[in-house]
Structure formats: C-alpha cells, structure tokens
Design an enzyme around this catalytic site. Structure first.
Site, PDB file in Angstrom:
ATOM      1  CE  LYS A 185      28.558  49.171  56.176  1.00  0.00           C
ATOM      2  NZ  LYS A 185      27.906  49.506  54.901  1.00  0.00           N
ATOM      3  CG  ASP A 214      29.246  50.725  51.897  1.00  0.00           C
ATOM      4  OD1 ASP A 214      29.484  51.000  53.082  1.00  0.00           O
ATOM      5  OD2 ASP A 214      28.159  50.933  51.358  1.00  0.00           O
ATOM      6  CG  ASP A 227      43.459  44.293  57.937  1.00  0.00           C
ATOM      7  OD1 ASP A 227      44.414  44.425  57.147  1.00  0.00           O
ATOM      8  OD2 ASP A 227      43.261  43.259  58.591  1.00  0.00           O
TER       9      ASP A 227
END
Ligand code: NAD
Length: 417
Positions: free
Chosen positions: A230, A284, A308
């Site tokens: 990210k 994303d 995760d």
C-alpha cells in the site's frame, strides 16, 4: 557422516540430523529426523492421517531407500499437562536441532499471558516467511467460476509491520505520552484519546523475505514475483517495501530477473528466456486481480498485514481454509503447519478434513528436496477428491459424495498412490 544412536528418554533414537549448509541450503540424509508437534483438539486425528500418507509416499517413491524418523516434540496442552509449560525449552531446542518440523494446530491458552503459541514460535525461532501455496483441487466447491486459474504462493513477512505488537490502548499513560511526543517534538496533533499502533518495517526484514520469494520462484521455474503493498498511501513503510524489493532483485539476481517495466520498455513486451518477472501491485488492486486475472500471478511477496488478508481471501477462492497448507520458514528452521485452528468441538471424533496438514506435509517433502514423494501425495489427493471420497465439510457441499472419516480419507489417498 551423521551422528547416530543419540540417547533420548532412555531409548536409542534412530535417524540422522538434517543440517544447514554454508550456502543456506539443506543437507538432507536419507533417514532424516523430523520433529512433529501433534497439536490440540483435532490435531491428533489429522496428524495420524498425515503421517500415514507421508510415510506411504516416501516408501513408495523411493522403494524404501529413504525414510523419515519422526521425533515427537511437546507443545500446547499435551506439554502443559506433562511439564507445566506450553512450549518447553526442550521443544524449542529440538526444533532448532531438527531444522525441519511439522505441527498440528494449537489452542491458544486463555488468560495465561501468552498471545498465541504460534506467534511465539515464529518469533523465538525467527521464522520470518509465512509461505502459503494456494491452488485448486478439481471437484472442491468454490464460489468463483474458474477456480482452477488460481495457482499462487504467498510469501508473507512474519515478524514486522503492525503485527510487531507495539500498541497502546486509548487513554493509557503510554498513549497519552506518545500523543504529547507527537505534538511537542513533531508538531503533529492527534485527537485526545487515540489508541496507537506502530508499524515498523525494515530493509533487512523486507529483503530477506523477498530473497526467499525470488529463490523459490527460481527453483520452481515460476514466471513472476509480485510485491503487494500500500505504498501509494504509506510511503515510508509499504512504499519502502516495494523499493527495497526491487533493489534486492537488481542487486542479487540481476541475470535471473527482469522488471515488468523493463519487459515493456526494453524487450518489446517479451520476457527474456528464463527470467523471473518482478512486478508490484497496490494491495486493493491485487484483490481485484486475484479474482479477474489470477493466471497472471505466481509468487506474491507481501508485508504482514496484506499477506494475512490475501492468504485467507485466496484460500476461500479455491474452496476454503480446510485445505490450505502453510509453513513458517526462517534461515535455520522451518515449521510446516495446518492453517486452520484446533476445532475443539470435533476433537477425537475422527471427522475433520486432514487436507490442510497433508498438503503442509507435501510442502515439507518439497523443502527436503523429495519432490517425487510430494507429487505422489498431491496426485493421490487429486484422485481421491475427484472420486468424491471426502470428509463431512466437503461432502455436504458436493453432489454424490461419499462421506468418510478423517482416517478413512487418509487410507483412500494411500490406496490411490
Ligand atoms: P478453527 O479453525 O479451529 O475452527 C473453526 C471451524 O472451522 C470449526 O468449528 C470447523 O467447523 C471448521 N474447521 C476447522 N478445521 C477444519 C478441518 N480440518 N476440517 C473441517 N472443518 C474444519 O478456529 P477457531 O475455532 O477460531 O479456533 C480454535 C482454536 O484454535 C483457538 O484456540 C485458536 O486460537 C486456535 N488456532 C490455532 C491456529 C494454529 O495453531 N495455527 C490457527 C487458528 C486458530
């Protein structure tokens, strides 16, 4: 060449130790001692099934020339009953000595001041890479239309990121002090009663993870390694993960890798023969890609938190966690494990699906370099599921299935080798 006849618990233990060579590779004898932790709850059931399958595959693949000597290591409830400790020191020492071990799930003790035995093992043994292969087995019910297109291996960083456990509750003296440091020393105003979590990510932590992901891709002829981050938002942590990843690929694997940008700009869109493509995706967007174009991804390297989420989402895509294998791997030790928990309500019923632990065993065989035996297990499991011989969890979702017990599933796999 190896030590033999070690005295343990008044018995003479057979088998030879695995060693780590100077280049970091494993030196595996034909009779390696491999540690096992049975685990709690359904652990004993799925471990018995797994051991049967692994032993049969090794025996059949090598005609008796190789054999694993299993060494039980106590941890979890069984250890607590015997020694008063959840993870005895002796177990930690033997895990290091064995170099390779496999474990069933362990129940997290309640109110004992230990967050999770698994997290503790990862930290103490510095098992920095959580490795999760995700692939589809024909016949397993899946929520997507083309689950067979998913064939990825996730390398999730295991020791840093928001999972390092540095956090302070809202209103605590530490949180208030932290807020005042932010204000006084950095001029950053944060709302009064905020809680805080710290996200440490280092070059070393990132690069050892990325190194193992690239080595894995090279050793198995997989065509790409994708960094999932990210970095568009968290520039100095997730963004640095991406940057350090590319730097490592260029410095340590210049002739074996090529970046996605170089493929387009310098090679006319064609990957030079034998090179692993290094690319990156914002987290994303990676979740979309996993659903829309899964066939374009092979190895994923990711910080702890992204990994995760991604591991469970991908496992669900191919039919659920009951079949997802995993391993926690460091430089000096590797522990292979079922990814689900101890499912206490099914304990001792010989009912649950041993698939996750059996497939973790396949990863373990590959880690030993015994790929033939690993392929034999995978092939036999494919046949068993295609024949619709499955445990309750899959049987209730498959038409015309023959529901079998945990131990019967293992038998059925062995029969199809
Ligand atoms: P769980 O995975 O143990 O069980 C949740 C449900 O999933 C079960 O009730 C069952 O319906 C199903 N399930 C799990 N494994 C299955 C299998 N092999 N075959 C078929 N169905 C299966 O999760 P939980 O109930 O949240 O956790 C129980 C304990 O396990 C807790 O103490 C938790 O901390 C621990 N845990 C350990 C590990 C580990 O050792 N790696 C991982 C997760 C949870």
């Amino acid at each position: 060449m190896e030590e033999r006849g070690m005295e343990t618990n008044q018995e003479v233990m057979k088998g030879s130790w695995i060693r780590v060579g100077d280049d970091g590779g494993l030196l595996v004898p034909d009779d390696p001692v491999v540690g096992f932790i049975e685990g709690d709850g359904v652990g004993p059931d799925i471990w018995a099934a797994t051991r049967l399958v692994l032993d049969a595959a090794v025996e059949k693949s090598f005609g008796g020339a190789k054999r694993i000597f299993w060494r039980e290591l106590l941890a979890g409830e069984k250890a607590f009953e015997a020694t008063g400790e959840w993870v005895p020191q002796e177990t930690l020492e033997m895990l290091r000595r064995c170099v390779v071990a496999i474990k069933g799930p362990m129940t997290t003790p309640v109110g004992e001041g230990i967050r999770s035995l698994n997290v503790m093992l990862r930290q103490v043994l510095d098992l920095y890479a959580c490795v999760r292969p995700v692939r589809y087995f024909k016949g397993v019910p899946s929520p997507v239309r083309y689950p067979e297109k998913v064939n990825m291996v996730i390398f999730r960083e295991n020791t840093e990121d928001l999972y390092a456990g540095i956090e302070w509750a809202s209103g605590s003296p530490e949180a208030r002090r932290f807020a005042s440091i932010l204000k006084e020393e950095f001029g950053v105003e944060v709302s009064g009663e905020s809680a805080f979590g710290v996200k440490p990510m280092s070059r070393r932590g990132t690069q050892r993870l990325v190194r193992s992901a690239i080595r894995y891709a090279l050793s198995r002829n997989l065509s790409s390694v994708t960094f999932v981050h990210k970095g568009n938002i968290m520039k100095y942590t997730e963004g640095a993960f991406r940057k350090w990843g590319y730097e490592l690929a260029a410095e340590e694997f210049p002739d074996a890798t090529v970046t996605e940008a170089e493929v387009l700009e310098e090679h006319g869109g064609k990957v030079p023969f034998g090179r692993v493509v290094i690319k990156d995706r914002i987290a994303d967007s990676m979740f979309q890609q996993a659903l829309l174009r899964p066939e374009e991804y092979h190895v994923l390297a990711t910080p702890n938190l992204n990994g995760d989420y991604l591991s469970d989402a991908l496992a669900a895509q191919v039919g659920g966690l009951g079949m997802a294998p995993g391993a926690n791997i460091g430089d000096s030790c590797a522990v292979f494990e079922a990814t689900h928990g101890s499912a206490p309500k099914y304990a001792g019923l010989d009912r649950v699906n041993p698939g996750s632990l059996i497939l973790s065993g396949v990863m373990m065989l590959e880690h030993l370099g015994w790929d033939e035996a690993g392929r034999m297990v995978t092939g036999a499991m494919e046949k068993t599921i295609a024949d619709r011989v499955v445990t309750y969890d899959l049987a209730r979702q498959m038409e015309g299935a023959r529901e079998v017990k945990c131990s019967e599933f293992a038998q059925a796999v062995v029969e199809r080798m």
